[in-house]
Design an enzyme around this catalytic site. Structure first.
Site, PDB file in Angstrom:
ATOM      1  N   LYS A  31       9.802  -8.503 -13.219  1.00 28.96           N
ATOM      2  CA  LYS A  31       9.622  -7.335 -13.219  1.00 28.96           C
ATOM      3  C   LYS A  31      10.897  -6.387 -13.452  1.00 28.96           C
ATOM      4  CE  LYS A  31       5.453  -7.483 -10.494  1.00 28.96           C
ATOM      5  NZ  LYS A  31       4.723  -6.798  -9.204  1.00 28.96           N
ATOM      6  N   ARG A  46      13.194  -2.764  -6.970  1.00 27.81           N
ATOM      7  CA  ARG A  46      13.651  -4.208  -7.077  1.00 27.81           C
ATOM      8  C   ARG A  46      14.818  -4.592  -7.811  1.00 27.81           C
ATOM      9  NH1 ARG A  46       8.219  -3.195  -8.983  1.00 27.81           N
ATOM     10  NH2 ARG A  46       6.734  -4.297  -7.460  1.00 27.81           N
TER      11      ARG A  46
END
Length: 440
Positions: A319, A313
């Site tokens: 996150k 990511r």
């Protein structure tokens, strides 16, 4: 009523009903907002979710992956039993009945399903992400096993149930030149030297040179400090609100403002300008190879992929991010992705064939009183009943099925399907081209 649960032979014969898992990721639709995942999970598990409906229900998983395993429901287990009660994990059951995979699948992938089948209900954007190829997956899993849970690659395909929106792959260099001319905030973030490198690219330039320039500009953008990013996004937001009073904003500009509301001051908001904005109609599909940037934005879809949960990511997420890995792993191919509309396997079945060995998806829309046949294939399948009810028959079993039911079909099973009302079902299986290439 007698169903296939009473008729199934031992040793993996006949259809096997599955109890499946759900993921409540933050970006999912809430049960109260009509999440398809919540509806299917409630039907499949026999649970009453009334008290949990305010939670997001993001993904419904059908397969053997350890992060969300399915369970084989043995004879005599009633609908209301919880997952795992009186049942065996699908992975464990396959280990005990390896013949259900077929010889060719066993030889290629060992004693496990090579694909993972899902339904997604997306209320807000997922992270800007990519999935590693096999070589990189092995390295990442070895170095950071807590973050990268397995050593497999994760090519995937999304098949729209409703209208479905995504960011996928890089726009063309000519389009990017237009972005750099029209969006001064990006030039501030990447620097005028990097921007000029892009603007000076010519059509005859070698592909590797183009990719190198794009890689450099995108890495510079994604690596911008939080403070500079927040300032640039604030300027962008103010400018677009002012300009919206005198002109119609483009679809991409409207999307960027929407993303900013979901993820304020996130670099992913501006990086959306680098990526293709794709809108799928119901029944259209999009496939993604390893190392391709993408972010699902809104809608509900069927998803199928190689059995992996590896995600790198870099934006639109609270996150953990791995910007350095993401920017170094991408292919930097440019251009609009191929949209699959499927091809008719029969009057009621449409097949979607991505260029990956591990999986394919069939969509079956069966009208009132109709019947069809899924021919026997040398690999396993998973069926999901999305709408309606009917009957599914193999040589050794007959199952009455209804929405929310998930069934595992062993290799070499010819399956007849009929309905007195209407039936919508989806099938995931190993890509049929894989079997064709193995013929002698």
């Amino acid at each position: 009523m007698e169903t296939g649960l009473e008729k199934n032979h031992q040793g993996g014969g006949g259809l096997k009903r599955l109890r499946c898992s759900v993921q409540n990721y933050d970006w999912g639709k809430k049960g109260t907002e009509g999440s398809e995942v919540a509806r299917l999970y409630e039907l499949n598990s026999g649970s009453d979710l009334e008290l949990e409906k305010k939670k997001p229900f993001a993904e419904f998983w059908m397969g053997t992956h350890g992060s969300g395993p399915s369970f084989v429901v043995e004879s005599g287990v009633e609908n209301g039993d919880s997952i795992g009660s009186g049942s065996m994990g699908l992975k464990e059951w396959i280990l005990k009945n390896p013949n259900v995979l077929g010889d060719r699948v066993l030889d290629k992938w060992g004693c496990d399903l090579p694909f993972l089948f899902k339904v997604l209900s997306v209320a807000k954007a997922l992270s800007i992400q990519a999935h590693p190829d096999k070589e990189l997956a092995k390295v990442l899993h070895k170095l950071q096993p807590n973050r990268y849970k397995d050593d497999n690659h994760k090519p995937e395909m999304a098949l729209a149930i409703t209208e479905f929106e995504a960011l996928c792959g890089f726009i063309s260099i000519e389009e990017l030149k237009g972005v750099l001319r029209d969006v001064p905030e990006i030039v501030e973030l990447v620097g005028s030297a990097e921007a000029n490198q892009v603007l000076q690219i010519h059509e005859q330039d070698h592909e590797e040179k183009v990719k190198s320039v794009l890689r450099s500009a995108f890495t510079q953008l994604m690596s911008a400090s939080q403070e500079i990013t927040a300032e640039a996004i604030s300027k962008l937001k103010s400018r677009l609100y002012m300009e919206s009073k005198i002109r119609q904003l483009t679809g991409k500009e409207q999307l960027v403002l929407q993303l900013e509301k979901q993820y304020p001051a996130d670099i992913g908001v501006i990086s959306a300008f680098f990526l293709n904005y794709v809108k799928l109609n119901s029944g259209e599909a999009l496939y993604l190879g390893a190392n391709e940037p993408h972010a699902y934005l809104y809608g509900e879809c069927i998803e199928c992929m190689a059995t992996s949960d590896n995600v790198v990511r870099a934006g639109l997420t609270p996150k953990l991010r791995d910007i350095q890995t993401l920017c170094s792993m991408l292919t930097y191919k440019q251009g609009f992705p191929e949209i699959l509309k499927g091809f008719p396997l029969s009057p009621y079945i449409t097949r979607y064939l991505p260029p990956f060995d591990e999986f394919e998806v069939d969509r079956c829309i069966l009208p009132r009183g109709a019947s069809t046949v899924f021919p026997a294939i040398p690999g396993p399948s998973i069926f999901l009943v999305m709408v309606g009810d009917g009957a599914m028959c193999t040589g050794s079993s007959k199952d009455v099925v209804m929405e929310g039911d998930v069934l595992f079909a062993p290799a070499n099973s010819e399956i007849s399907v009929s309905t007195a009302s209407e039936l919508h079902l989806y099938r995931a299986g190993v890509n049929s081209r894989f079997f064709q290439t193995l013929r002698w």
